[in-house]
Design a protein around this motif. Structure first.
Motif, PDB file in Angstrom:
ATOM      1  N   LEU A  91     -52.107   9.749  12.985  1.00  0.00           N
ATOM      2  CA  LEU A  91     -51.777   8.816  14.062  1.00  0.00           C
ATOM      3  C   LEU A  91     -50.991   9.559  15.129  1.00  0.00           C
ATOM      4  O   LEU A  91     -49.960  10.162  14.842  1.00  0.00           O
ATOM      5  N   VAL A  92     -51.501   9.528  16.351  1.00  0.00           N
ATOM      6  CA  VAL A  92     -50.780  10.070  17.508  1.00  0.00           C
ATOM      7  C   VAL A  92     -50.689   8.955  18.535  1.00  0.00           C
ATOM      8  O   VAL A  92     -51.700   8.317  18.864  1.00  0.00           O
ATOM      9  N   LEU A 139     -55.596  19.489  14.740  1.00  0.00           N
ATOM     10  CA  LEU A 139     -54.858  18.669  13.763  1.00  0.00           C
ATOM     11  C   LEU A 139     -55.543  17.325  13.509  1.00  0.00           C
ATOM     12  O   LEU A 139     -55.211  16.620  12.554  1.00  0.00           O
ATOM     13  N   LEU A 140     -56.475  16.949  14.383  1.00  0.00           N
ATOM     14  CA  LEU A 140     -57.193  15.674  14.222  1.00  0.00           C
ATOM     15  C   LEU A 140     -58.628  15.907  13.727  1.00  0.00           C
ATOM     16  O   LEU A 140     -59.368  14.962  13.509  1.00  0.00           O
ATOM     17  N   VAL A 147     -56.280   8.280  14.535  1.00  0.00           N
ATOM     18  CA  VAL A 147     -56.269   7.586  15.827  1.00  0.00           C
ATOM     19  C   VAL A 147     -55.343   8.319  16.784  1.00  0.00           C
ATOM     20  O   VAL A 147     -54.202   8.642  16.439  1.00  0.00           O
ATOM     21  N   PHE A 148     -55.850   8.585  17.976  1.00  0.00           N
ATOM     22  CA  PHE A 148     -55.039   9.115  19.066  1.00  0.00           C
ATOM     23  C   PHE A 148     -55.027   8.036  20.149  1.00  0.00           C
ATOM     24  O   PHE A 148     -56.033   7.801  20.816  1.00  0.00           O
ATOM     25  N   ILE A 196     -60.201   7.824  19.767  1.00  0.00           N
ATOM     26  CA  ILE A 196     -59.299   7.930  20.916  1.00  0.00           C
ATOM     27  C   ILE A 196     -59.371   6.620  21.687  1.00  0.00           C
ATOM     28  O   ILE A 196     -60.469   6.171  22.060  1.00  0.00           O
ATOM     29  N   VAL A 197     -58.222   5.999  21.931  1.00  0.00           N
ATOM     30  CA  VAL A 197     -58.181   4.737  22.683  1.00  0.00           C
ATOM     31  C   VAL A 197     -57.025   4.750  23.675  1.00  0.00           C
ATOM     32  O   VAL A 197     -56.054   5.494  23.508  1.00  0.00           O
TER      33      VAL A 197
END
Length: 256
Positions: A91-92, A139-140, A147-148, A196-197
């Protein structure tokens, strides 16, 4: 079922965590025993006293990193520090945003447009986020859902713009939405489990919105705690096809 429930342990990164929504996310994640590590950044230590104090209290789980997202070298250094400890993030949340500072105020008309101020808006609200997407990809890129999310604003919606004004803020948030939409397409090829959102938090009672709260009805002015809870609900309910979308705090999709 939340994607967080499927993963153990969960590593999170909150960018722009010294105050407001960012600090609220850090506090909320520390209350959640599903979260193993929380990395939290701020541009300068002087304004991050609450965050640094929290890091002292939760030294095993909360790691403070100094990082200015307008400086690509600082992003690289922060990512290297995270990578030295963990090999993946789940999670970012990028909470960095600029609406006003010192002599910079939202423009009410074309007369007030100033190229230096416009560049400042884009540097912080748009370019910083896509630099994060660039350097966080390793890292993702893993086999678990991640989720970013980046905090955008309904004012960045071109289709929803009925009032005009606020040129720099609106345009830089619209650019942010395009950067994240485009990054989502690339991530889908290289890191298909990462979503990505961009998220509209609603008007939240923070320093960013304080000068502009006068016309906001009480029921539409959210506490930081409420905003963070609402946004985490949206994040946890994301589905595979939601990458590249622009969501409001209530989970509805916003027009571009």
């Amino acid at each position: 079922m939340s994607f967080i429930d499927e993963i153990n342990p969960v590593n999170a990164l909150i960018v722009g965590a010294s105050q407001g929504i960012g600090l609220g996310f850090v506090k909320k994640l520390l209350e959640d025993d599903r979260i193993a590590k929380v990395y939290a950044t701020s541009r300068q230590g002087e304004s991050a006293t609450d965050l640094i104090a929290l890091a002292g209290e939760h030294s095993e789980r909360l790691i403070y990193l100094k990082m200015d997202i307008t400086d690509e070298l600082q992003i690289i250094e922060a990512v290297q520090k995270i990578s030295a400890q963990v090999d993946k993030l789940h999670l970012v949340v990028n909470c960095v945003g600029l609406l006003h500072e010192d002599n910079l105020q939202p423009e009410k008309s074309l007369r007030q447009i100033n190229s230096e101020n416009l560049l400042r808006y884009f540097q912080i609200n748009s370019i910083g986020a896509v630099l994060l997407a660039k350097h966080l990809l390793p890292l993702l890129r893993h086999g678990e859902r991640s989720v970013f999310a980046t905090i955008s604003a309904k004012l960045g919606s071109i289709g929803d713009n009925q009032l005009g004004g606020w040129y720099g803020y609106r345009a830089s948030k619209a650019a942010l939405n395009m950067f994240m939409r485009t990054a989502a397409i690339e991530y889908k090829r290289s890191s298909p489990k990462a979503l990505i959102v961009t998220l509209h938090p609603g008007t939240t009672d923070t320093r960013l919105s304080r000068p502009f709260q006068g016309n906001v009805p009480a029921e539409k002015l959210f506490s930081v705690e409420r905003t963070v809870t609402q946004l985490l609900t949206v994040i946890e309910q994301l589905q595979e096809g939601d990458s590249g979308q622009f969501f409001s705090w209530d989970g509805s999709k916003l027009p571009w």
